[in-house]
Scaffold this motif. Structure first.
Motif, PDB file in Angstrom:
ATOM      1  N   VAL A   1      -6.761  -2.304   1.687  1.00 37.74           N
ATOM      2  CA  VAL A   1      -5.390  -2.803   1.525  1.00 37.74           C
ATOM      3  C   VAL A   1      -5.401  -4.125   0.765  1.00 37.74           C
ATOM      4  O   VAL A   1      -4.523  -4.396  -0.055  1.00 37.74           O
ATOM      5  CB  VAL A   1      -4.719  -2.943   2.903  1.00 37.74           C
ATOM      6  N   GLY A   2      -6.389  -4.960   1.013  1.00 36.78           N
ATOM      7  CA  GLY A   2      -6.493  -6.254   0.350  1.00 36.78           C
ATOM      8  C   GLY A   2      -7.627  -7.071   0.954  1.00 36.78           C
ATOM      9  O   GLY A   2      -8.350  -6.602   1.839  1.00 36.78           O
TER      10      GLY A   2
ATOM     11  N   SER B   1       8.378   0.869   7.221  1.00 31.62           N
ATOM     12  CA  SER B   1       8.101   0.445   5.849  1.00 31.62           C
ATOM     13  C   SER B   1       7.380  -0.887   5.747  1.00 31.62           C
ATOM     14  O   SER B   1       6.984  -1.272   4.642  1.00 31.62           O
ATOM     15  CB  SER B   1       9.404   0.370   5.053  1.00 31.62           C
ATOM     16  N   ARG B   2       7.187  -1.624   6.831  1.00 29.26           N
ATOM     17  CA  ARG B   2       6.441  -2.879   6.747  1.00 29.26           C
ATOM     18  C   ARG B   2       5.865  -3.240   8.106  1.00 29.26           C
ATOM     19  O   ARG B   2       6.395  -2.858   9.157  1.00 29.26           O
ATOM     20  CB  ARG B   2       7.294  -4.015   6.201  1.00 29.26           C
ATOM     21  N   TYR B   3       4.762  -4.013   8.049  1.00 29.39           N
ATOM     22  CA  TYR B   3       4.074  -4.467   9.258  1.00 29.39           C
ATOM     23  C   TYR B   3       3.752  -5.951   9.080  1.00 29.39           C
ATOM     24  O   TYR B   3       3.347  -6.382   7.998  1.00 29.39           O
ATOM     25  CB  TYR B   3       2.784  -3.679   9.492  1.00 29.39           C
TER      26      TYR B   3
ATOM     27  N   ILE C   1       3.439  -4.244   3.174  1.00 33.33           N
ATOM     28  CA  ILE C   1       4.604  -3.472   2.753  1.00 33.33           C
ATOM     29  C   ILE C   1       4.152  -2.049   2.410  1.00 33.33           C
ATOM     30  O   ILE C   1       3.209  -1.866   1.631  1.00 33.33           O
ATOM     31  CB  ILE C   1       5.285  -4.114   1.533  1.00 33.33           C
ATOM     32  N   ILE C   2       4.824  -1.049   3.005  1.00 31.32           N
ATOM     33  CA  ILE C   2       4.514   0.343   2.736  1.00 31.32           C
ATOM     34  C   ILE C   2       5.407   0.818   1.592  1.00 31.32           C
ATOM     35  O   ILE C   2       6.632   0.719   1.663  1.00 31.32           O
ATOM     36  CB  ILE C   2       4.729   1.225   3.986  1.00 31.32           C
TER      37      ILE C   2
ATOM     38  N   VAL D   1       0.854  -1.179   0.000  1.00 31.57           N
ATOM     39  CA  VAL D   1       0.000   0.000   0.000  1.00 31.57           C
ATOM     40  C   VAL D   1       0.894   1.235   0.000  1.00 31.57           C
ATOM     41  O   VAL D   1       1.894   1.292   0.721  1.00 31.57           O
ATOM     42  CB  VAL D   1      -0.956  -0.011   1.221  1.00 31.57           C
ATOM     43  N   PRO D   2       0.599   2.224  -0.839  1.00 30.30           N
ATOM     44  CA  PRO D   2       1.423   3.437  -0.851  1.00 30.30           C
ATOM     45  C   PRO D   2       1.258   4.231   0.438  1.00 30.30           C
ATOM     46  O   PRO D   2       0.184   4.212   1.056  1.00 30.30           O
ATOM     47  CB  PRO D   2       0.902   4.206  -2.066  1.00 30.30           C
ATOM     48  N   GLU D   3       2.303   4.912   0.811  1.00 29.32           N
ATOM     49  CA  GLU D   3       2.269   5.614   2.092  1.00 29.32           C
ATOM     50  C   GLU D   3       1.269   6.759   2.118  1.00 29.32           C
ATOM     51  O   GLU D   3       0.817   7.172   3.193  1.00 29.32           O
ATOM     52  CB  GLU D   3       3.657   6.153   2.431  1.00 29.32           C
ATOM     53  N   ASN D   4       0.897   7.268   0.944  1.00 24.98           N
ATOM     54  CA  ASN D   4      -0.064   8.372   0.928  1.00 24.98           C
ATOM     55  C   ASN D   4      -1.514   7.902   0.795  1.00 24.98           C
ATOM     56  O   ASN D   4      -2.410   8.709   0.538  1.00 24.98           O
ATOM     57  CB  ASN D   4       0.267   9.329  -0.217  1.00 24.98           C
TER      58      ASN D   4
END
Length: 632
Positions: free
Chosen positions: A287-288, A342-344, A374-375, A277-280
């Motif tokens: 997301v899914g 950047s990721r979770y 993933i960001i 997913v883009p950070e903005n």
């Protein structure tokens, strides 16, 4: 002695009917064949009389097999008056006489003329008579008898209430009743086994069985699984004659559906789901989707997705269940920042909404999986250090004075250079300028609070890269007041004084205005122009409330003496430095009405100043009006 004798004509008939008719005098005679008749003829008359008194007419049935197309003799009626001389005429009447049955008028033989159907008519009621051919009188009273149509197995059993459809729960125990099939047979249920039915399974074993006599179908197999097979076609056969050879049979199909029970838990299709997913991405972005499979259907397949309990409140995402597809929709719950994280990685679980521990253990109604999010880095516009700026500046500040600086930074890792500019639409007079490199804002033109007390300037910060991403912020600039405007009288006053005004009376109330806006409010001071001599006619009285009154100093004002007086008035403010203005007022003397009103103050004053009385002036006006009327 006399009697009717009925004889059986064929060995296939199961019974012999002997009908005895009343002799002259009303005596009954019962004979069984010729031998019985002879025995009766040899019996003493007293014995016959005794029997005739005790007995009534006796008749038995004749039988004819159904579906026999061949005309045939089915029996014989004969009177004991008939000695073979053909002196007796036999007559048959009643149901079917003449078209279905006929009697030989000489021998008394009864013959069936056509094929009979027991299911259409089971028996016929007829009457027989013996007539003396010479006298044409009855030799015997009329006697009634029945011909019974004998049943044969000529009907196929038929199932009723077709089609048969039934449903049972999956996993039901052995012996569960599924349905009952019912067949009927048009043959005679009281004769032999023609209509005796028996049921059996043709198709459907070993899962189902049928009770032979009742047609009740029951389960004979445990653990039938709807997820393996949802529908069964059970073919049931029914046979007459108790299933013996030579009988008829038919079959029917019973459609058996298995209804669902909650015997399956949800299972995730994947042990790991990867999303990017883009950070903005805004909060609420999908997301899914994740999906668990449940072999059950309907309410038993409903499920709820969630994160592990310790993540529910702090996670960047939430999971909702799509009521239509039963998928887990992963939604963004908080803003993202690639530069921060950047990721979770987190764990999700799914649980059946309806749990039935008769079929599964409690833990089997839930499953778990892992989410990896993933960001993605996005080239973001500059971010100002403050959401807005607010400054103050005096209106007399010098051009070039620096008011302050705005600052923005590129949050991306590359940290691009930023240039600043002022949006021209927000500063149409170009009162301010900005240093494009450091964001310093200075005064470019003289400011006047009385023209604009606020300036809302939009500053844009733009990256120097190819994308030229930019953002903006508003700078609120308040122009502070200084005392740069002189006070003045509030309006153009035209005061007058009535003849007879007494000394000390106020003839005019004055007020003042000032374009400035001091913090503590206006304070005006009224006075007369300083002079060596005191004005003998008027003075100014300051009321100390930003008003003042013009006061007469004497009581001898007349038009004859003087029509007008000039009075300079000085108004000063309380600013620093103090500013003031002088206004000269013309005070007209008026011959006022009793209420103090001066209706013709101007005209009267003009006439007097020219040396003409008001009466003379009015006379001149009357003459002018008259001459004008005559000229017309």
């Amino acid at each position: 002695m006399h009697a009717w004798t009925v004889k059986m004509s064929t060995p296939s008939v199961l019974a012999v009917l002997m009908v005895f008719l009343m002799a002259p005098g009303g005596v009954l005679s019962d004979t069984r064949g010729t031998r019985g008749l002879e025995a009766q003829q040899l019996a003493p008359s007293s014995t016959l009389l005794h029997r005739r008194l005790k007995r009534s007419w006796i008749w038995k049935q004749l039988f004819v097999p159904e579906e026999d197309p061949t005309p045939r003799v089915i029996g014989q009626l004969k009177s004991n008056y008939d000695h073979g001389e053909f002196s007796i005429k036999y007559v048959l009447s009643g149901e079917g006489a003449g078209d279905v049955f006929e009697i030989d008028e000489y021998s008394g033989e009864i013959r069936a003329l056509k094929k009979l159907d027991r299911e259409e008519k089971a028996f016929y009621t007829l009457q027989a008579q013996a007539i003396n051919r010479k006298t044409n009188e009855p030799e015997e009273p009329q006697s009634e008898f029945i011909i019974q149509v004998q049943d044969i197995n000529d009907n196929v059993p038929q199932f009723q209430n077709e089609p048969y459809v039934s449903s049972i729960p999956e996993m039901c125990p052995v012996g569960t009743t599924v349905a009952q099939v019912t067949a009927t047979d048009a043959d005679d249920p009281m004769f032999g086994s023609n209509a005796k039915l028996i049921y059996s399974i043709l198709t459907g074993e070993p899962y189902f069985s049928v009770e032979p006599k009742t047609g009740i179908i029951v389960t004979s197999w445990a653990n039938m699984d709807r997820e393996a097979k949802e529908e069964y076609l059970v073919v049931v056969q029914v046979k007459d004659m108790l299933g013996l050879s030579g009988g008829y049979s038919s079959s029917t199909t019973v459609t058996v559906s298995l209804t669902d029970v909650n015997d399956n838990g949800p299972i995730f299709q994947h042990h790991l789901y990867n999303f990017a997913v883009p950070e903005n991405a805004p909060v609420g972005t999908t997301v899914g989707r994740i999906m668990a499979v449940d072999g059950d259907v309907g309410v038993h397949a409903k499920m709820t997705y969630s994160l592990e309990d310790d993540l529910e409140k702090s996670s960047i995402v939430i999971i909702n269940t799509d009521p239509v597809t039963q998928e887990g929709v992963v939604l963004l719950a908080k803003p993202l920042d690639y530069e921060s994280k950047s990721r979770y990685i987190m764990n999700a679980e799914v649980v059946n909404d309806h749990v039935d521990t008769r079929f599964l253990a409690l833990d089997e109604f839930r499953d778990r999986t892992t989410l990896k999010i993933i960001i993605e880095d996005v080239d973001e516009p500059p971010v100002f250090l403050s959401p807005s700026y607010e400054w103050e500046v005096p209106e007399n500040v010098a051009v070039g004075t620096v008011l302050g600086s705005v600052g923005a930074r590129d949050t991306d890792i590359v940290n691009n250079l930023i240039r600043y500019s002022i949006d021209k639409r927000s500063d149409p007079t170009k009162a301010f300028k900005i240093d494009p490199n450091n964001g310093t804002i200075a005064v470019a033109k003289a400011l006047d609070r009385e023209t604009a007390d606020w300036h809302n300037v939009t500053v844009e910060a733009k990256e120097t890269t190819q994308n030229h991403l930019s953002s903006s912020v508003v700078v609120f600039i308040k122009v502070l007041d200084i005392n740069d405007n002189v006070p003045r009288l509030a309006r153009d006053y035209q005061p007058y004084i009535c003849e007879g005004t007494q000394a000390g009376e106020v003839i005019q109330l004055l007020s003042s205005v000032d374009s400035d806006d001091p913090i503590e409010g206006h304070h005006f001071y009224f006075s007369m122009v300083p002079d060596k001599h005191i004005n003998p006619n008027f003075t100014i009285r300051d009321n100390q409330d930003n008003t003042a009154g013009i006061v007469a100093r004497r009581s001898t004002f007349t038009i004859k003496d003087q029509t007008q007086y000039l009075l300079p008035v000085v108004v000063a403010d309380s600013g620093f430095p103090t500013l003031s203005s002088t206004s000269t007022l013309t005070i007209t003397v008026c011959r006022c009405q009793p209420a103090g009103h001066c209706p013709t103050g101007g005209v009267e004053a003009l006439a007097l100043s020219m040396g003409i009385s008001i009466h003379t002036l009015l006379g001149i006006l009357v003459c002018l009006v008259t001459l004008t009327a005559d000229a017309r």
